[in-house]
Enzyme design. Sequence first.
Site, PDB file in Angstrom:
ATOM      1  N   ARG A  71      69.890  53.326  51.997  1.00 22.24           N
ATOM      2  CA  ARG A  71      69.264  54.376  51.203  1.00 22.24           C
ATOM      3  C   ARG A  71      69.069  53.945  49.752  1.00 22.24           C
ATOM      4  O   ARG A  71      69.727  53.037  49.260  1.00 22.24           O
ATOM      5  CB  ARG A  71      70.120  55.642  51.229  1.00 22.24           C
ATOM      6  N   ALA A 116      74.871  62.794  52.331  1.00 21.46           N
ATOM      7  CA  ALA A 116      75.359  63.232  53.640  1.00 21.46           C
ATOM      8  C   ALA A 116      76.229  64.476  53.557  1.00 21.46           C
ATOM      9  O   ALA A 116      76.473  65.117  54.571  1.00 21.46           O
ATOM     10  CB  ALA A 116      76.141  62.107  54.312  1.00 21.46           C
ATOM     11  N   PHE A 138      90.658  45.376  49.541  1.00 22.06           N
ATOM     12  CA  PHE A 138      90.587  45.493  48.086  1.00 22.06           C
ATOM     13  C   PHE A 138      91.648  44.580  47.464  1.00 22.06           C
ATOM     14  O   PHE A 138      92.670  44.285  48.098  1.00 22.06           O
ATOM     15  CB  PHE A 138      90.821  46.947  47.658  1.00 22.06           C
ATOM     16  N   PHE A 173      78.870  58.865  53.293  1.00 22.92           N
ATOM     17  CA  PHE A 173      80.223  59.414  53.308  1.00 22.92           C
ATOM     18  C   PHE A 173      80.954  59.118  54.626  1.00 22.92           C
ATOM     19  O   PHE A 173      80.699  58.108  55.264  1.00 22.92           O
ATOM     20  CB  PHE A 173      80.210  60.908  52.974  1.00 22.92           C
ATOM     21  N   TRP A 178      83.181  41.837  49.525  1.00 23.04           N
ATOM     22  CA  TRP A 178      83.139  42.091  48.087  1.00 23.04           C
ATOM     23  C   TRP A 178      83.544  40.829  47.320  1.00 23.04           C
ATOM     24  O   TRP A 178      82.933  40.468  46.324  1.00 23.04           O
ATOM     25  CB  TRP A 178      84.087  43.244  47.748  1.00 23.04           C
TER      26      TRP A 178
END
Length: 556
Positions: A94, A273, A381, A301, A409
Amino acid sequence: MKSDIEIAQAAEMKNIKEIASISGIDEKELELYGDYKAKLKPELWERIKKNKDGKLILVTAINPTPAGEGKTTTSIGLAMAMRRLGKKAMLAIREPSLGPCMGMKGGAAGGGYAQVMPMEDINLHFTGDLHAITTANNLLAAMIDNHIFHGNTLGIDPQRILWKRALDLNDRALREVVVGLGGKTQGVPREDGFNITVASEIMAILCLAENMTDIKRKLEKIIVAYNYTNQPVFARELKVVGALATLLKDAIKPNLVQTLEHTPVLIHGGPFANIAHGCNSVLATRYGLKLGDYLITEAGFGADLGAEKFFNIKCRVAKLKPAAVVLVATVRALKYNGGMDKEALPLPSTVFLKRGLPNLEKHIENLKRFGVPVVVAINVFPTDTHAELKMLEDAVKNLGAAYAVSRVWEKGGAGGEELARAVLETLEKKRTNFKFTYSETQHIKNKIEAIAQHIYGADKVSFSVKAQKQMEKLRQDKLDKLPICIAKTQYSLSDNPKLLGRPKGFTLAISELHISNGAGFIVAMAGDIMTMPGLPRVPAAEKIDVNEEGKISGLF
């Protein structure tokens, strides 16, 4: 490590014509927006529409923290990893909204070494699609007030106008406004309000339409108000559909860009969403399926919102059949679902992680209920500890789901190869037995209860008096045989953002219903959900700047 924008600004992009060539797109099938962005012309579709479809892979997530959990980053990294493994993969995601960009979350172009480029353009005005949607939305609003001002031959009841104005920013002061003040020449005074652009029905129409003819057909069906005899008033009666379609003539074309590793990306449409259906456009999805052997796409989401709506609305409308779903899970989101304060999430805690694991369990159960094979992507993370990751991996094993660790990432496509292999293995070994949660021909009440009980885990659903009256009116007007789009908080499986983890024994409260007749679904408002968000105490906008050379800082 460098910031997202520093990584993006240091990257070397390829000319968009080269990216198109990689995708099997001819230069003459592009509408260029500079060197690094292009729209796809309809001529391309005419050439490729008979190609065999690739496999459709959805990326979704567990319930997130307010900062997001890297679903877009994982989608980008997975597509790059598939390309690294020699697969012809495409990505369809999106367009970011300026609301979160200037608000709490920041940009939505991925992060670290899994980003789409040009990052600044994509996060800001891009190719103008959201502005076109905003303008079309507000033209329709202006035509309503103008019609009333000049005699109101349609008998529009000013107290029953459904159509709100739109703005692509978070601005709580615009939720409830009064227009037409200042005397007779200024219009008819009445209460009005604004939605954020991504919640506009025109955004949903653009994302669910097949072509310009279909857009016009859907625009005609928009119900803007009720008249004094309690009958719906349609956009076509205001003779504005042609103008609306004209404003959207370029916005309907999907946008082609690239990742940091030059994987082709289609970015188109941007409904949220939590208050809309949360998926990129059907058009971009169709192009991606014809241009690649694998199309990775995302839904916004948590899976209780984005994935549910992707399956029950988008796949139903477009007759799509997903081959697999990737469920993004993070240690920090599970600790948040276990009750850990968001400021403390960087701190290690297997106690809070264990408490939050039922949230992951529920999402896996839900996705399996749709009959689609599931792969859990453990998005790592920097603050995750070995003990926490080990607990999460063991939990996924015990739940009987395939999984892989993702470090996209930090490492880009290379960090997603384990995930890509797990997805490819799942596609090879397992077949989809895709099914919907409900039939659109069911009573509205039954459809809402099916989502609430089967997906959210609610005991029951309560309907306000207003919602009950609206339900009956939709039945009388024969507008009830449509899919349901529940608008609720993204932070909980329930309608209460404080009920984290896997809440049980709760009642989902439906306050009112909105008919999105043009888009083809009914919106059910659950809990205290706003269609115009507000800015946080410290908005991201405070950190964004640009220098004399046009170099942007603070955008993330």
